[in-house]
Each structure stands twice: as structure tokens, then as C-alpha cells.
Design an enzyme around this catalytic site. Structure first.
Site, mmCIF file in Angstrom:
data_model
loop_
_atom_site.group_PDB
_atom_site.id
_atom_site.type_symbol
_atom_site.label_atom_id
_atom_site.label_comp_id
_atom_site.label_asym_id
_atom_site.label_seq_id
_atom_site.Cartn_x
_atom_site.Cartn_y
_atom_site.Cartn_z
ATOM 1 N N ASP A 54 4.835 -3.717 4.265
ATOM 2 C CA ASP A 54 4.853 -2.255 4.270
ATOM 3 C C ASP A 54 5.783 -1.751 3.176
ATOM 4 O O ASP A 54 6.836 -2.356 2.911
ATOM 5 C CB ASP A 54 5.338 -1.736 5.631
ATOM 6 C CG ASP A 54 4.201 -1.587 6.628
ATOM 7 O OD1 ASP A 54 3.071 -2.008 6.311
ATOM 8 O OD2 ASP A 54 4.446 -1.051 7.724
ATOM 9 N N THR A 79 3.117 -3.931 23.781
ATOM 10 C CA THR A 79 2.093 -2.884 23.640
ATOM 11 C C THR A 79 0.786 -3.484 23.107
ATOM 12 O O THR A 79 0.206 -3.004 22.129
ATOM 13 C CB THR A 79 2.586 -1.762 22.705
ATOM 14 O OG1 THR A 79 3.014 -2.336 21.459
ATOM 15 C CG2 THR A 79 3.723 -1.003 23.339
ATOM 16 N N TYR A 84 3.603 8.235 0.828
ATOM 17 C CA TYR A 84 4.293 6.952 0.895
ATOM 18 C C TYR A 84 4.710 6.438 -0.481
ATOM 19 O O TYR A 84 5.471 5.477 -0.587
ATOM 20 C CB TYR A 84 3.426 5.920 1.605
ATOM 21 C CG TYR A 84 3.495 6.020 3.116
ATOM 22 C CD1 TYR A 84 4.352 5.201 3.845
ATOM 23 C CD2 TYR A 84 2.745 6.966 3.798
ATOM 24 C CE1 TYR A 84 4.439 5.303 5.226
ATOM 25 C CE2 TYR A 84 2.823 7.085 5.180
ATOM 26 C CZ TYR A 84 3.668 6.256 5.885
ATOM 27 O OH TYR A 84 3.765 6.371 7.248
ATOM 28 N N PHE A 102 0.854 -1.183 0.000
ATOM 29 C CA PHE A 102 0.000 0.000 0.000
ATOM 30 C C PHE A 102 0.896 1.241 0.000
ATOM 31 O O PHE A 102 1.759 1.389 0.870
ATOM 32 C CB PHE A 102 -0.913 0.013 1.224
ATOM 33 C CG PHE A 102 -2.036 -0.988 1.147
ATOM 34 C CD1 PHE A 102 -3.322 -0.583 0.846
ATOM 35 C CD2 PHE A 102 -1.801 -2.337 1.360
ATOM 36 C CE1 PHE A 102 -4.357 -1.500 0.763
ATOM 37 C CE2 PHE A 102 -2.820 -3.270 1.281
ATOM 38 C CZ PHE A 102 -4.112 -2.849 0.977
ATOM 39 N N ALA A 103 0.681 2.112 -0.981
ATOM 40 C CA ALA A 103 1.453 3.358 -1.076
ATOM 41 C C ALA A 103 0.496 4.500 -1.338
ATOM 42 O O ALA A 103 0.186 4.819 -2.492
ATOM 43 C CB ALA A 103 2.498 3.256 -2.181
ATOM 44 N N ASP A 142 7.371 1.271 3.175
ATOM 45 C CA ASP A 142 8.477 2.102 3.652
ATOM 46 C C ASP A 142 9.597 1.224 4.217
ATOM 47 O O ASP A 142 10.026 1.376 5.362
ATOM 48 C CB ASP A 142 8.003 3.113 4.692
ATOM 49 C CG ASP A 142 7.218 2.488 5.823
ATOM 50 O OD1 ASP A 142 6.677 1.382 5.646
ATOM 51 O OD2 ASP A 142 7.151 3.108 6.914
ATOM 52 N N GLU A 186 -2.681 -3.552 13.935
ATOM 53 C CA GLU A 186 -1.661 -4.399 14.558
ATOM 54 C C GLU A 186 -2.154 -4.974 15.883
ATOM 55 O O GLU A 186 -1.822 -6.119 16.233
ATOM 56 C CB GLU A 186 -0.375 -3.611 14.776
ATOM 57 C CG GLU A 186 0.794 -4.456 15.262
ATOM 58 C CD GLU A 186 2.098 -3.696 15.216
ATOM 59 O OE1 GLU A 186 2.789 -3.779 14.182
ATOM 60 O OE2 GLU A 186 2.420 -3.000 16.202
#
Length: 351
Positions: free
Chosen positions: A208, A242, A123, A118-119, A210, A300
Site C-alpha cells: 500500500d 473479520t 492517494y 497503487f496511487a 499510504d 482482503e
């Protein structure tokens, strides 16, 4: 004598009835079978035969005469890390597999790997480095289909792809918040893994954009449901993960529970398994949204909830997603894919 004749008569009568029913049932079963054969949709028969043929090749076969190092039960090449989970899923680290042996077995299977990226917004600036590095290291020698989702197709750079590597550009609406992009992709992936595109590949990875490849990423990563251990938390106790700890969110994981903390920047598996994962995340996000709730780490958080109770069949070590801003540790012998250094605040604005 009269009783004997009556007895014989009844025996013969029973045998005659039995013979009739055997013949009758046999005829009807054969007739039914012929009828089914004649009326079955040819496309259904074809799909059944293709499915059966595909399942015949699920196992990995080695070739006679192919030489490789003898595996040992007593001495391992990695004694500094754990290479298997408590539920007996492998954790892939450099030194825990023989790439030449695995390649020799998977080459026979003629597999295709789908890869989604996905861009959106700013991005798109990461696309060139991502795709160029992927062409150097990502499933080299195998059939790869990239599916690029972007709101700026005019900014997609021209990249020379390797043999049997293909790029499909799919336009999606723009979104203001990076959180919406992160969460919205689960719905897109849910639809993709159930669409006709699913017939074009055997496995799928969701990565991802990036990020940049620095080392080989190959068929050692393939599995039914594959998760990647987050590079921030791989050495931490679970109480420092987390996870979503608020009960009002569907992503809630109670204290005292948890295996590993997984990244949503890279995951994969078969289309069926990835479909179930993305469908779950999309459904749970929708429930949260109806209550004006948003999980702490968005998709996430929901991914970690799913993988806690639906154990992955293979885990990839932090080698498979590192961070350029982190120093290499003694456990990470090879960095294969790494998030590039960037100004998150700047790149996420008006994404």
C-alpha cells in the site's frame, strides 16, 4: 544329429533377429534425437537452459570464514512470541534471524525484487514519503524495480533513487470508489505477474502507498508465498477475525476455521505464486459481482480465504505493517513499515 542342427539353426535365427532390432532401434533413436536438435526453436532451448541455470542457484550458500553468532536449539532470543506456524513456516520477528548472514548468502544470487504500488486519486499525496522512506530502508543494496500504477502520472514526485533502483509509471483509469481500486488491483496484478515484466525480477511484493518505512525491510522477507499478519488482530482469537462469514460470498470462511488474519496491504513471493493468488481473488470477486455481492473487506477477504487453504511459506510479523495511530507493544521491537495517520473519509472521496 538332425534335431541338434535344427535347434542350432533356430537359435542363430533368433539371435540375428534380436541383433537387427537392436541396431534398428538404436539408429532411429539417434536419428530422432538429431532431428529434434535441428528443428527445436533456439529461443526454447535458451529458455530451458536459463531455467536450469536459475534452478541451480535456488539454495543459499554461506562463505567459508564468514563469522556470525552460533545458533542455539536450547535458548532463543525471542521467548515472548511464536516464530513458526503449525505447518512449519517461519514467522519473522526481530531477533529471529541474523541479517548479516542472510545478506551474505542472498548477495551471491544477484536477485531483483519487483514492487507494486497503487496511487489513484488523492492517494498520490503519499507517494513522496513512501518512496523516500523506501529508499532508506527497503532492500538497500539490492536491485529493486518499482511499478507505480496511477491515474495522475503528472503528480508523481521526482525522487532520487538508489543504485539499481528503478521506477516505472503505468497509467490506469480513474475509479470513483476506493473499494473498486482495492479490488481492481487484483486483476492488474494478475496480468502483470504473467506479462513480460515477470522476467525482469525474481520476487514481487505488493504494498500500500499510504505507508512509511521506519526500519529495514530486507531479504529475510523473501519466500515462495509471503503473507503479513494484520496488526489489528495478531493477538485475537479466530472468532474475532473479520473474515467474511456470509455463505453467499465466495470469500466465506466458516466459524471454527482460520489460522491468522492477513493484511492485503502487503503480500508477496515468487511471480508464479503471486499470480495464482491474484488470479484466484479476481475470479472470486467476479463471481460475487455476478450475484450482486461484495465481500466485507473486499480483496482482503478473498486473500484470507486463499491463504487459509493455500498456506503461505513465510509469515511476516506486524513489524512489517504497523499503524502510526497504534502504540508499540512489547512484542513489536522494530517498526519497519507503518500505515500513516490520515483522514480515511476525506482521502477516499473521489479516489
Amino acid at each position: 544329429m538332425k534335431l541338434d542342427r535344427i535347434f542350432i539353426f533356430f537359435i542363430l535365427l533368433l539371435l540375428g533377429i534380436l541383433f537387427y532390432w537392436v541396431c534398428y532401434l538404436g539408429y532411429n533413436q539417434e536419428s530422432y534425437r538429431k532431428q529434434q536438435t535441428q528443428t527445436t526453436d533456439p529461443s526454447i532451448v535458451k529458455n530451458i537452459l536459463m531455467s536450469e541455470e536459475k534452478h541451480k542457484n535456488l539454495g543459499l550458500q554461506s562463505s567459508p570464514g564468514f563469522l556470525y553468532s552460533q545458533p542455539s536449539l536450547l535458548v532463543g532470543s525471542r521467548t515472548d512470541v511464536v516464530s513458526v506456524t503449525p505447518w512449519l513456516a517461519p514467522i519473522v520477528w526481530e531477533g529471529t534471524f541474523d541479517s548479516s548472514l542472510i545478506d551474505s548468502m542472498y548477495k551471491k544470487k544477484n536477485i531483483t525484487i519487483a514492487t507494486t504500488v497503487f496511487a489513484l486519486g488523492k492517494y498520490t499525496r503519499f507517494l513522496k514519503e513512501f518512496l523516500e522512506s523506501a529508499e532508506q530502508h527497503y532492500f538497500v543494496g539490492y536491485r529493486v524495480r518499482y511499478y507505480l500504477f496511477t491515474d495522475r502520472p503528472e503528480e508523481v514526485p521526482e525522487i532520487k533513487l538508489g543504485e539499481e533502483h528503478y521506477l516505472t509509471i503505468l497509467k490506469v483509469p480513474s475509479m470513483d470508489r476506493w473499494q473498486d481500486i482495492s479490488m481492481g488491483r487484483m486483476e492488474i496484478l494478475e496480468k502483470l505477474t504473467k506479462s513480460e515484466l515477470a522476467s525482469e525480477a525474481d520476487y514481487i511484493f505488493c504494498l500500500d502507498v499510504d505507508a512509511k518505512f521506519y526500519g529495514p525491510w530486507g531479504v529475510e522477507t523473501l519466500g515462495r508465498l509471503v503473507a503479513v499478519i494484520h496488526p489489528w488482530f495478531y493477538g485475537y482469537p479466530r472468532d474475532q477475525f473479520t473474515y467474511e462469514r456470509r455463505p453467499e460470498s465466495q470469500a466465506f470462511i466458516p466459524a471454527g476455521e482460520g489460522d491468522y488474519y492477513y493484511t492485503a496491504a502487503a503480500f508477496g513471493g515468487t511471480f508464479k505464486e503471486v499470480h495464482e493468488l491474484t488470479k484466484y481473488c479476481r475470479e472470486q470477486q467476479s463471481i460475487d459481482a455476478s450475484k450482486a455481492t461484495e465481500a466485507i473487506w473486499h480483496d482482503e477477504s478473498h486473500l484470507n480465504k486463499y491463504l487459509l487453504y493455500n498456506k503461505p511459506s513465510k509469515l511476516l510479523s506486524p513489524e512489517y505493517l504497523w499503524r502510526d495511530i497504534s502504540m508499540r507493544t512489547s512484542q513489536v521491537k522494530v517498526i519497519r513499515l507503518s500505515h500513516v495517520a490520515k483522514n480515511n473519509e476525506e482521502v477516499r472521496q473521489n479516489a
